[in-house]
Enzyme design. Structure first.
Site, PDB file in Angstrom:
ATOM      1  N   GLY A   1      50.530  24.695 -29.214  1.00 21.48           N
ATOM      2  CA  GLY A   1      52.129  24.256 -29.135  1.00 21.48           C
ATOM      3  C   GLY A   1      52.380  23.734 -27.721  1.00 21.48           C
ATOM      4  O   GLY A   1      52.529  22.821 -27.325  1.00 21.48           O
TER       5      GLY A   1
ATOM      6  N   GLU B   1      54.344  32.272 -20.344  1.00 24.86           N
ATOM      7  CA  GLU B   1      54.593  30.895 -19.242  1.00 24.86           C
ATOM      8  C   GLU B   1      54.385  31.744 -17.837  1.00 24.86           C
ATOM      9  O   GLU B   1      53.882  30.790 -17.275  1.00 24.86           O
ATOM     10  CB  GLU B   1      56.115  30.824 -19.397  1.00 24.86           C
ATOM     11  CG  GLU B   1      56.489  31.033 -20.810  1.00 24.86           C
ATOM     12  CD  GLU B   1      57.058  29.825 -21.447  1.00 24.86           C
ATOM     13  OE1 GLU B   1      56.739  29.038 -21.179  1.00 24.86           O
ATOM     14  OE2 GLU B   1      57.898  30.538 -22.518  1.00 24.86           O
TER      15      GLU B   1
HETATM   16 MO1  MOS Z   1      57.246  27.510 -24.613  1.00 27.85          MO
HETATM   17  S1  MOS Z   1      57.239  25.891 -23.147  1.00 27.85           S
HETATM   18  O1  MOS Z   1      58.908  28.101 -24.214  1.00 27.85           O
HETATM   19  O2  MOS Z   1      57.126  26.833 -26.248  1.00 27.85           O
END
Ligand code: MOS
Length: 704
Positions: free
Chosen positions: A238, A660
């Site tokens: 995703g 992230e």
């Molecule tokens: Mo993530 S870029 O917060 O799906």
């Protein structure tokens, strides 16, 4: 209660539970689920960036074999215009509602037929004409429509007197950095299989959060949330691009309602590029002033990003300037520039990834001008409390990341002068960067049933987009229940499992684990009653302490070694090493895999990824995997990632965010290494061949 056959499931390196299903092809994705009486929808998208539909001539398409019909703005079901995203209404979800084209790639019709091939042929036979209006895609910080960004994620920083501190500084870096529009590029294209039954809508959909997709789809149809059932059992990546209620499920639900059959909509790769959101471009000014001994006096970070008038969006590039360093004055000004584009979406460390490229490049420039080692400069400016908030830090193991990363990388032997290492025609350089990413927890529900056979069924609306969520949550549940993982069965990826945060913002695991841990506690309290089955359900909404008492972040230090061929401009990353502080690691195997993936995405951002648009039409000209290069095996060097010991005190189990933080920081480390190799700063991403290529005489000082 069963005996604990498998103590300490948290912390053990376990392969993914669903791995065998995936490698044998048994796992079904949204476009794979068998479905009787299935029809297929094919998108038709606008090739212009602004204007109106003049006419859609479907007469040929409607006469073609297998065609059930064509949906467009004249016959599509009406949607609720107030439905939207986290911030409010989102016009990008109002598909087929009017004749307005607000961005290139806007779906204008859906051809529906018995087979995908027939639907594709019908889509190709539609004759759509447009009244074209001039579009505006001219992104820059100075754009006349630029306005302050929403502060919904937090206030801007304005501490001290930036200009006075800059005037008093021994050195001032005042530079501009740019990052391009980029696309998430998950391997699985957006797809949904949708059907209605008795006034209820069901979908198997590729998304990052089944519950929130169900909420938005319910709002679009103005029906109760309980009448929408979204499943997302296996999702092929995703990276932020499947966070929303996507065009596949919106159009699929409209077509299924209209034709009274299950409908599958699968976007082509080109449609994923043009009809689903991207990371916006950024244009960032950074001013940093420092004393001769390296103490930072002022940080002024002024980034702009592009968005769409159709929906609010925040590319929060300024968070790190408020967290990473102490300075007498810190100012942030985030600017939003509305353009004729699809509303952007969070992508691979939103905000932090482009923001830290600018900030951490500028810090490296400060080190250069002061002739101080960039690692040493960072160590000298570590704050003891939140530099802007004044709040105490929760766990902050950044210095451990810096020191341990430097040790493993062999940083101490580096000669900091640029352009000092050669191997034949190649220039060699090393660089580093650090960053943080906000962490925390969002409300979720979880249920655990103690079954009559002694096993436990854990139900939580989590999403596994390839990260291994099933596997880590099984371990969390086993430890919380005090049983072996073999007694735990987990159900995820279904909006009917109850309200849950999605796989995003590096907050999925903490949010779901919190709910599971609390449900296990409740269940154990009730297990005195020998009657089984018994179920405990928990909603953490009222359990979460939202008072902003502490700065809670994850941290990284990333080190890179590059080779540069100045005669071709080719940059190769030879070594990449990341040390991370992410709280207690639940599964070292999957955690390492995830941050390595993140670092590769950072490498890909540094060197390769860039949406290119034709200024005349505004359309992306490289919207496929031939033109939009994502780092492949041959681009990826020896990557090493590890974690410093860490325990997040605000989490009941010591967990913090993971995901992230792998991406943010890597691009700056590589750009800083390219400077070290060549002596030339790369302030625009990606670091393309033409930006690095030097004239035949590499000694020319203003070679560029
Ligand atoms: Mo993530 S870029 O917060 O799906």
């Amino acid at each position: 209660m069963s005996t604990n056959l498998d103590p300490g499931a948290v912390g053990a390196p376990r392969p993914r539970i669903e791995g065998p299903l995936k490698v044998t092809g048994v796992a079904r994705y949204a476009a794979d689920v068998p479905m009787p009486d299935l029809a297929h929808g094919w998108l038709v998208t606008a090739p212009i960036s602004r204007g109106r539909i003049r006419d859609i001539d479907a007469s040929t398409a409607l006469g073609m074999p297998g065609v059930l019909g064509v949906l467009d703005h004249r016959n599509a079901p009406r949607l609720n215009p107030r439905a939207g995203n986290y911030f409010g209404p989102d016009g990008s979800m109002q598909l087929l509602q009017d004749d307005v084209i607000p961005y290139a790639g806007r779906p204008v019709a859906l051809a529906v037929a018995e087979t995908p091939e027939q639907a594709r042929a019908a889509a190709a036979a539609l004759r759509v004409t447009y009244d074209v209006e001039p579009h505006d895609l001219d992104f820059s910080l100075e754009h006349p429509a630029a306005r302050p960004a929403s502060t919904a994620f937090g206030p801007e920083a304005d501490t001290g007197d930036v200009d006075a501190e800059l005037s008093a500084s021994a050195v001032v870096v005042d530079e501009r950095y740019r990052t391009p529009e980029e696309s998430h590029s998950a391997l699985e294209p957006h797809a949904a299989t949708v059907w209605w039954d008795g006034g209820q809508v069901y979908a198997v959909d590729a998304n990052q959060g089944a519950f929130s997709v169900a909420e938005v789809l319910a709002a679009l149809w103005s029906i109760d949330r309980e009448r929408v059932h979204i499943r997302a059992e296996h999702v092929g990546g995703g990276f932020g691009g499947k966070g929303a209620c996507g065009p596949q499920v919106i159009l699929g639900s409209m077509a299924s309602a209209r034709f009274g059959r299950p409908v599958r909509v699968v976007l082509t790769r080109a449609q994923v590029f043009e009809a689903t959101a991207s990371r916006p471009p950024t244009d960032q000014l950074v001013r940093i002033g420092a004393d001769a001994d390296g103490r930072l006096r002022a940080i002024h970070h002024r980034p702009a990003y592009a968005l769409s008038p159709l929906a609010e969006y925040i590319e929060w590039c300024t968070e790190q300037a408020k967290i990473l360093y102490s300075a007498s004055a810190i100012r942030t000004q985030l600017t939003a520039v509305p353009l004729d584009i699809l509303p952007p979406a969070s992508m691979r460390g939103p905000g932090a990834t482009p923001g830290s490229f600018a900030l951490e490049s500028a810090i490296d420039e400060v080190a250069e001008r002061l002739d101080i080692d960039p690692l040493e400069l960072r160590l000298r400016n570590q704050p003891t409390v939140g530099p802007v908030s004044g709040l105490p830090f929760s766990s902050r193991r950044l210095v451990s990341c810096l020191r341990e990363g430097a040790r493993r990388f062999g940083w101490a032997t580096r000669d900091r002068r640029p352009r000092g290492r050669r191997e034949g025609p190649l220039l060699i350089g090393t660089g580093m960067a650090t960053t943080s990413f906000g962490a925390g927890v969002f409300p979720s529900t979880a249920s655990i049933t103690a079954e009559a056979d002694g096993t436990f069924t854990v139900s939580v609306g989590a999403s596994d987009i390839g990260t291994g969520a099933r596997t880590v949550l099984t371990a969390v549940a086993a430890d919380a229940l005090g049983v072996g993982t073999e007694l735990v069965r987990i159900r995820i990826g279904d909006s009917d499992l109850g309200m849950a945060w999605g796989a995003g913002g590096s907050r999925g695991t903490t949010s779901w684990s919190f709910a599971i841990t609390e449900a296990a506690r409740k269940l154990r309290e009730n297990l005195g009653d020998p009657a089984r089955p018994v179920t405990a359900t928990v909603d953490t909404t009222t359990m979460i302490d939202y008072r902003p008492g502490r700065e809670r972040q994850t941290y990284s230090a990333v080190f890179a070694e590059v080779t540069v061929d100045p005669s071709t401009g080719e940059v190769r990353v030879r070594r990449l090493l990341g040390m991370f502080a992410v709280g207690r690691v639940i599964n070292p195997l999957l955690a390492r895999s995830q941050v390595i993936g993140g670092m590769i995405m950072g490498l890909s951002m540094a060197l390769h990824e860039e949406n290119v648009r034709d200024p005349r039409t505004g359309r992306q000209t490289n919207g496929d995997f031939a033109g939009y290069h994502v780092a492949a095996h041959a681009d990826v060097p020896d990557v090493e990632a590890d974690f410093v010991p860490d325990y997040e005190p605000q989490d009941p189990s010591g967990f913090n965010g993971l995901g992230e933080i792998g991406t943010a920081g890597t691009a700056a480390a590589i750009a800083n290494a390219v400077w070290h190799a060549t002596g030339t700063r790369q302030r625009i991403l990606p670091i393309r061949l033409d930006r690095v290529l030097e004239p035949a005489d590499p000694g020319t000082p203003d070679a560029a």
